[in-house]
Design an enzyme around this catalytic site. Structure first.
Site, PDB file in Angstrom:
ATOM      1  N   GLY A 105       0.119   2.003  -4.943  1.00 15.33           N
ATOM      2  CA  GLY A 105      -0.970   1.194  -4.400  1.00 15.33           C
ATOM      3  C   GLY A 105      -2.176   2.067  -4.080  1.00 15.33           C
ATOM      4  O   GLY A 105      -3.331   1.672  -4.296  1.00 15.33           O
ATOM      5  N   GLN A 106      -1.896   3.275  -3.574  1.00 20.19           N
ATOM      6  CA  GLN A 106      -2.979   4.202  -3.242  1.00 20.19           C
ATOM      7  C   GLN A 106      -3.790   4.558  -4.497  1.00 20.19           C
ATOM      8  O   GLN A 106      -5.017   4.568  -4.483  1.00 20.19           O
ATOM      9  CB  GLN A 106      -2.383   5.464  -2.610  1.00 20.19           C
ATOM     10  CG  GLN A 106      -3.413   6.511  -2.195  1.00 20.19           C
ATOM     11  CD  GLN A 106      -4.236   6.066  -0.994  1.00 20.19           C
ATOM     12  OE1 GLN A 106      -3.910   5.068  -0.352  1.00 20.19           O
ATOM     13  NE2 GLN A 106      -5.309   6.777  -0.701  1.00 20.19           N
ATOM     14  N   TRP A 108       0.855  -1.202   0.000  1.00 20.57           N
ATOM     15  CA  TRP A 108       0.000   0.000   0.000  1.00 20.57           C
ATOM     16  C   TRP A 108       0.885   1.245   0.000  1.00 20.57           C
ATOM     17  O   TRP A 108       0.945   1.993   0.960  1.00 20.57           O
ATOM     18  CB  TRP A 108      -0.926  -0.051   1.216  1.00 20.57           C
ATOM     19  CG  TRP A 108      -2.052   0.944   1.203  1.00 20.57           C
ATOM     20  CD1 TRP A 108      -2.182   2.046   0.415  1.00 20.57           C
ATOM     21  CD2 TRP A 108      -3.219   0.930   2.048  1.00 20.57           C
ATOM     22  NE1 TRP A 108      -3.341   2.713   0.694  1.00 20.57           N
ATOM     23  CE2 TRP A 108      -4.002   2.045   1.695  1.00 20.57           C
ATOM     24  CE3 TRP A 108      -3.673   0.078   3.053  1.00 20.57           C
ATOM     25  CZ2 TRP A 108      -5.217   2.338   2.334  1.00 20.57           C
ATOM     26  CZ3 TRP A 108      -4.874   0.372   3.689  1.00 20.57           C
ATOM     27  CH2 TRP A 108      -5.638   1.487   3.325  1.00 20.57           C
ATOM     28  N   ASP A 109       1.607   1.443  -1.108  1.00 15.74           N
ATOM     29  CA  ASP A 109       2.462   2.626  -1.250  1.00 15.74           C
ATOM     30  C   ASP A 109       1.714   3.653  -2.101  1.00 15.74           C
ATOM     31  O   ASP A 109       0.509   3.539  -2.294  1.00 15.74           O
ATOM     32  CB  ASP A 109       3.797   2.213  -1.878  1.00 15.74           C
ATOM     33  CG  ASP A 109       3.612   1.475  -3.203  1.00 15.74           C
ATOM     34  OD1 ASP A 109       2.465   1.466  -3.727  1.00 15.74           O
ATOM     35  OD2 ASP A 109       4.588   0.911  -3.714  1.00 15.74           O
ATOM     36  N   SER A 110       2.423   4.637  -2.629  1.00 15.92           N
ATOM     37  CA  SER A 110       1.704   5.696  -3.346  1.00 15.92           C
ATOM     38  C   SER A 110       1.051   5.143  -4.617  1.00 15.92           C
ATOM     39  O   SER A 110      -0.057   5.548  -4.986  1.00 15.92           O
ATOM     40  CB  SER A 110       2.643   6.847  -3.675  1.00 15.92           C
ATOM     41  OG  SER A 110       3.673   6.398  -4.530  1.00 15.92           O
TER      42      SER A 110
END
Lengths: 77, 607
Positions: free
Chosen positions: A39-40, A35-37
């Site tokens: 993933g966001q 859930w990184d950028s």
């Protein structure tokens, strides 16, 4: 409400390939490595399609926990 | 559903195709990636490394690309470069790109990044200026191609430049000798010509892709401005499909043989029932939809794909159409192998692959009947089953949009191969043998119901006696009033059979009329619609005839087989179910079954 929580959990679990049973309302981006950028961005795209909603950019960057997502989905419903 | 040969993987694969079609979202794609096994029992996955060099956010399309590739047994390992850093990444021999050592490099850039002046400007240049503008945009790209070619053997896919929604000068753009749109076209043309000079360099016509799907729908301006992600969420899958059109032929995962059905696929209707003049094929609707599929099949054949026929039919009827019907485009000479018979299609496909000396994973299967498609998907998961829409008008585009028939190179020999096989075939006999079918029958989840002659069923029962030609032992035709009169006579027992399966309700598909004469059940009429051919429904119907006979105190069943030009498929109904031939004359043969021994049982897979 409980049903929406389950759907959000399921989306997070599928998208970031984490065990659904390990997720709670408090689970957030800092707990999940995928859930990184980027993933966001994918999460926002998926939420918009799954719940048929539009998420304004200023809100999109703040939806970084299951509880925050749920609040937004509730208020858009 | 009982697990079939190759079991769960096949079922999962069939399910994943449908799932992605019904819900083309990132979540679906990711779920397929997370769960779908890539190796089949008889086909290991191909693994490929793909590097994206890019000027914009390509990441959201990558789960779709990996999921789609997975459905074709291709595992993709994907890495993405930094924004607008591709020149450095290509020039620096120590960059991640060369350490990654990709099989395929995709250069995904947009007009606004590669050619900002052209994107923002208003065109309106002279011919000399245009040449210089085109050169200044294409030259850096050519340098990248040359550098990559000198350092890696990876295939290189370059996206060309897309047009703006509306040119900056509006309508005036078209009033100029060379406007903005003209310049972009010139750049794209030049880029295509440059790519032709190198091996393994291909142009992905991004502008055509965007216009095919509608420029306004393709873009999501908000996502572009916030995340540099220009493609709207519901179009990401189409970007992925376009990459796949290149990646599949590069992976070697392609279909070398296209096996087609005949009835309701190459033409509308059933030749065994409607006759060669009754089928629908020709320039007028609905025949035009089948003609358009035939054209699409020829286009695929022209790329070097071999064609074959697999049809449950009477060979004489079907060949009559193939050879002599004036509207047919496809003729026997186009087909490298032909299987027109009544045996299981999975076995036919195995035979075709063996005859043409290709692996079963090189075979694609085109059939209008979802039951046959399901059967093949479960029995032979290595075969590529072409997913068809319910409306035949969509058949041609379903075929042409499949990446399985894409080729990046073609030789004259490839094109000629089909004719060679057709000539070879003349010397070979068509042999056939049946496979084990029980798993297939179970997977259909068939349910049967015996129905009597009532006002609600009368018309259909009479109609079936009128029009059923193939699976009909005696071919006796009855009107509604005749059927009604027989139904009132206590010596007669008339019934119809309804069959439903997992694909839907087929309605009444079988009819039996018997008469009790002393100690004998005389079968007067025994027929089945060819929609349920080869599914053991006849055995279920005969078991009910046994029940009637036992209840009436009979000791035997008699049934005639009266051959016609059409009913050869019915010839085996009695011998296959334990009847013995007791008489034969010029009109046909009489078959008998004793009710004193073991009775015919309803097949366990029909509920």
């Amino acid at each position: 409400m409980a049903e929406r929580l389950d759907r959000v959990k399921q989306i997070i679990s599928t998208l970031f390939n984490v065990d659904e049973a390990s997720l709670t309302a408090a689970s957030s981006a800092k707990d999940i490595s995928a859930w990184d950028s980027m993933g966001q961005l994918m999460l926002i795209l998926e939420l918009e399609q799954q719940f048929d909603i539009q998420i304004p950019p200023e809100r999109a960057e703040k939806l970084i926990s299951i509880a925050q997502i749920l609040d937004f989905v509730e208020e858009s419903a | 559903m009982r697990a079939v040969a190759n079991g769960d993987v096949a079922a999962m694969l069939a399910h994943a195709h449908a799932f992605l079609r019904q819900s083309p979202t990132l979540g679906t794609a990711q779920q397929i990636i997370n769960t779908l096994p890539l190796d089949l029992p008889n086909r290991a996955a191909v693994r490929l490394k793909v590097a994206f060099l890019r000027s914009y956010t390509v990441e959201p399309s990558i789960p779709f690309l990996r999921a789609l590739a997975g459905l074709y047994g291709v595992e993709l390992i994907v890495k993405v470069g930094d924004f607008n850093s591709y020149a450095q990444e290509v020039i620096d021999p120590t960059s991640w790109l060369y350490q990654f050592n990709p099989d395929i490099v995709i250069l995904a850039s947009q007009t606004r990044d590669v050619a900002p002046d052209l994107w923002q400007g208003s065109g309106g240049v002279s011919a000399e200026e245009a040449a210089s503008v085109v050169g200044s945009i294409v030259s850096p790209l050519v340098s990248i191609i040359e550098c990559l070619r000198s350092r890696t053997s990876a295939s290189l896919i370059i996206q060309n430049l897309e047009q703006p929604d509306i040119p900056n000068a509006g309508l005036l753009d078209s009033r100029r000798e060379i406007g903005q749109e003209d310049l972009i076209k010139m750049v794209n043309r030049r880029l295509s010509l440059e790519a032709l000079k190198y091996d393994g360099v291909y142009i992905l016509d991004y502008d055509a892709l965007v216009s095919r799907h509608g420029r306004e729908h393709w873009h999501d301006e908000k996502k572009w401005l916030t995340s540099r992600s220009p493609v709207a969420a519901d179009h990401l899958i189409f970007a992925a499909r376009e990459y796949l059109r290149f990646i599949l032929p590069l992976s070697g995962r392609l279909s070398k043989v296209l096996v087609v059905d005949l009835d309701n696929t190459l033409w509308g209707g059933i030749v065994g029932e409607d006759g060669p003049t009754g089928i629908k094929i020709g320039p007028e609707y609905p025949g035009a939809t089948y003609l358009s599929l035939q054209r699409a099949i020829l286009k695929v054949a022209d790329r070097g794909v071999l064609l074959a026929i697999c049809s449950k039919n009477n060979p004489t009827d079907a060949l009559e159409v193939l050879e002599n019907h004036p509207e047919m485009l496809l003729r026997p000479k186009h087909f490298a192998a032909i299987r027109i018979n009544w045996i299981d299609k999975a076995q036919n496909l195995r035979d075709i692959a063996a005859e043409l000396n290709v692996g079963i994973d090189s075979v694609a299967f085109l059939d209008d009947n979802p039951v046959e498609r399901q059967r093949i998907a479960l029995e032979l998961p290595e075969v590529s089953v072409i997913d068809l829409p319910t409306d035949p008008a969509g058949y041609a585009s379903a075929l042409l949009s499949s990446p399985l028939f894409e080729r990046l190179t073609i030789t004259a020999e490839d094109r000629a191969r089909g004719g060679y096989y057709a000539a070879e075939r003349e010397r070979k006999s068509l042999e056939s043998s049946a496979g084990s079918l029980e798993d297939f029958y179970r997977s259909l989840e068939m349910k049967s119901e015996i129905v009597a002659v009532t006002p609600g069923t009368l018309a259909r029962i009479a109609q079936l006696t009128q029009k059923t030609n193939q699976l009909n032992t005696t071919t006796k035709r009855y009107t509604e009033s005749e059927v009604q009169a027989m139904a009132r006579d206590p010596a007669w027992h008339l019934f119809g059979v309804k069959i439903a399966d997992k694909f839907g309700d087929n309605g009444i598909v079988g009819v039996v009329f018997v008469k009790i004469a002393g100690d004998t059940v005389d079968i007067d009429t025994f027929l089945l619609s060819c929609r349920v051919i080869g599914r053991t429904v006849e055995t279920m119907m005969l078991s009910h005839v046994c029940d009637i006979g036992v209840a009436a105190g009979c000791v035997k069943i008699d049934g005639w087989f009266l051959p016609t030009k059409k009913n050869e498929p019915a010839a085996n109904i009695y011998p296959n179910n334990g009847f013995t031939k007791i008489e034969e004359n010029e009109s046909g043969s009489l078959w008998q079954f004793s009710l004193r021994g073991k009775l015919i049982e309803k097949p366990e897979w029909i509920a």
